[in-house]
Design a protein around this motif. Structure first.
Motif: not given
Length: 111
Positions: A67-88
């Motif tokens: 919905s943002n166009g060509v990117n999204a922000f995801i949280q990967t805390s369940s995979l790597d423990g990091e809570k900061n958002l990652k841009k994909r």
């Protein structure tokens, strides 16, 4: 003996967590072109799923549209423990495949 017990308890908690994750409901694009609700364990490689807002998903996915166009922000805390958002980003070329036909015609110089 204590370490064996501890590993058994960890395995039990991992089993419960996996079972809960695999039974989560997700929206998968069906053969008729409409989304159907299935459990995560029923997903297969190549399935197209609809992820909304704060939904969680227990699979590797490729972002096709956002919905943002060509990117999204995801949280990967369940995979790597990091809570900061990652841009994909949507892979180059994919965005053309997910646009409505009228928008493609307009962008290509059609009516």
């Amino acid at each position: 003996l204590v370490s064996i017990f501890r590993e058994g308890v960890e395995d039990f908690y991992r089993y419960r967590s996996d079972k809960a994750s695999n039974s989560k409901k997700v929206s998968r694009l069906g053969d008729e072109g409409t989304f159907e609700e299935v459990t995560s364990k029923d997903l297969e490689v190549g399935d197209i799923v609809y992820v909304e807002g704060e939904d969680t998903f227990a699979a590797d996915i490729v972002l096709l549209k956002s919905s943002n166009g060509v990117n999204a922000f995801i949280q990967t805390s369940s995979l790597d423990g990091e809570k900061n958002l990652k841009k994909r980003f949507v892979p180059k070329g994919i965005e053309m495949l997910t646009k409505p036909d009228k928008e493609i015609e307009y962008n290509l110089g059609g009516q």
